[in-house]
Design a protein around this motif. Sequence first.
Motif, PDB file in Angstrom:
ATOM      1  N   ILE A   1       0.846  -1.185   0.000  1.00  0.00           N
ATOM      2  CA  ILE A   1       0.000   0.000   0.000  1.00  0.00           C
ATOM      3  C   ILE A   1       0.886   1.242   0.000  1.00  0.00           C
ATOM      4  CG2 ILE A   1      -0.223   0.209   2.520  1.00  0.00           C
ATOM      5  CD1 ILE A   1      -3.265   0.805   1.918  1.00  0.00           C
TER       6      ILE A   1
ATOM      7  N   VAL B   1      -4.182  -5.753   2.339  1.00  0.00           N
ATOM      8  CA  VAL B   1      -4.592  -4.531   3.016  1.00  0.00           C
ATOM      9  C   VAL B   1      -5.180  -3.540   2.028  1.00  0.00           C
ATOM     10  CG1 VAL B   1      -2.353  -3.344   2.827  1.00  0.00           C
ATOM     11  CG2 VAL B   1      -3.882  -2.810   4.738  1.00  0.00           C
TER      12      VAL B   1
ATOM     13  N   GLU C   1      -7.160   0.639   2.207  1.00  0.00           N
ATOM     14  CA  GLU C   1      -7.488   1.804   3.036  1.00  0.00           C
ATOM     15  C   GLU C   1      -8.849   2.327   2.609  1.00  0.00           C
ATOM     16  OE1 GLU C   1      -8.258   5.841   3.853  1.00  0.00           O
ATOM     17  OE2 GLU C   1      -7.409   5.312   1.892  1.00  0.00           O
TER      18      GLU C   1
ATOM     19  N   TYR D   1      -7.228   1.366   7.842  1.00  0.00           N
ATOM     20  CA  TYR D   1      -6.685   0.237   7.092  1.00  0.00           C
ATOM     21  C   TYR D   1      -7.401  -1.048   7.505  1.00  0.00           C
ATOM     22  CZ  TYR D   1      -2.968   3.532   5.993  1.00  0.00           C
ATOM     23  OH  TYR D   1      -2.267   4.630   5.573  1.00  0.00           O
TER      24      TYR D   1
ATOM     25  N   LEU E   1      -0.984   0.965  10.372  1.00  0.00           N
ATOM     26  CA  LEU E   1      -0.394  -0.219   9.752  1.00  0.00           C
ATOM     27  C   LEU E   1       0.546  -0.993  10.681  1.00  0.00           C
ATOM     28  CD1 LEU E   1       0.433   1.236   6.203  1.00  0.00           C
ATOM     29  CD2 LEU E   1      -1.359  -0.436   6.730  1.00  0.00           C
TER      30      LEU E   1
END
Length: 334
Positions: free
Chosen positions: A56, A113, A115, A120, A142
Motif C-alpha cells: 500500500i 490490506v 485503506e 486500514y 499499519l
Amino acid sequence: MGAGANRSIALIAAQICLAASADRVTVNAQRVSQEPLLRAGATPWAETGLFNPTAIKVGVKTVLLFRAQDRKGTSRVGYAESTDGLHFNARPQPVLSPEAEYEKNGGVEDPRVVEIGGLYYLTYTGYNSSSAQLCLATSADLIHWDRKGVILPAYKGTWNTQWTKSGAILTQKVNGKWWMYYLGTRNDSEGKPRDYMGLASSGDLLHWQDATDEPVLKQRPGAFDSRVMEPGPGPFMTDAGILLLYNGADDHLVYGPGWVLFDKHDPRRVIARADRPFVVPTLPWERAGQVPNVIFLEGAVVKAARQNRLDLTGYYGGADKYIGALNIQIFIRI
C-alpha cells in the motif's frame, strides 16, 4: 446435421468466445529485479521464509506487510517500507503475531490490506494447525492492529465446505454494499478438494456473508488455474469493470497470476477472463524454495491510472520463501 457436427460447432464457438474474452485485457509484466527484494534473515521469526506481501502507498512511502515463517513453521506478519518501491527496510519485530485461539499453533498468514475512510483493513488467514479461516483486523497506522475475528468461518459457507482464505476487498461500494473476493475449498465432481473463488458482501466492512450459492469462477480442466483460483491484491474499479488480478495453479501446482474482469454493476458477473498467466516462475528462487514453482502476486500499488490503463508495481512471493516485484502495464478494451 448430426450430433457430432453439432458438438464440433459448439466447441468452435466456445473457443472463439474464449479468445474474444481473453483479448479484452492485455497485461505486460516485467520483473523489477532478477534477485529477490527481500529474503529470510537472521531474525528467528523470519528465519525460514519471508514472502507473500501485500502493498500500500502511504504518502511517498510504499509499505509491505509480508508473511514470515520461523523454523517451526509458525507465521507472523512483518512490516517493511521504502521510498523508491525497490529498497525496503524491515522492522525488527512483527506487527501481527498469533495470539487468538484461531491463530495459535499455526499463525497469521498471507495478508491483504486496503485503506477505506482513513482506516486500514487487513484480511489474513488465521491458521490453528487444523483449520484455516479468513480473518480481519483494522489499524490507523499499519503497525498496531485491532482484531475483528473470523469473518468467513471454515466449513460453513453456502458452497465452500472446507477452509477460507485470501480476502480481496473492493474499496468502493456497489449497489450499496461492500464486496470481497476470497478463496474457498470444496470437493469437485471427482471428490477431490479444489480451491475456488467466492464472493462475499457486507454492509459495514466488519460482518460478511456469502453473496452467491456457487463460486464466481468456473473450474477449467487443463487451464493454468485448474487447481487453484485465489484472489491477489484488492480489485480495481475501472470504466470497463472490476479488474481482479488473481493467482492460478494448474494440476501440477505451478502458480502464476492471471486476471478476471467483473461487471462493475454486478460483482458476481464475469465479463472476461485470462486464458494464461502473465508471468510464470522461471528464476531459480521462484522455482525452488519451501514450495517450488510459485509466483504468488498479493500486493500492488498504482503508479498511474487513466481511463482504461493501469500502471502498477506488483509484489509477489517466490516459492514461498522470497519477495519479488513486477512492473505491470494493463490495457483494457472498453
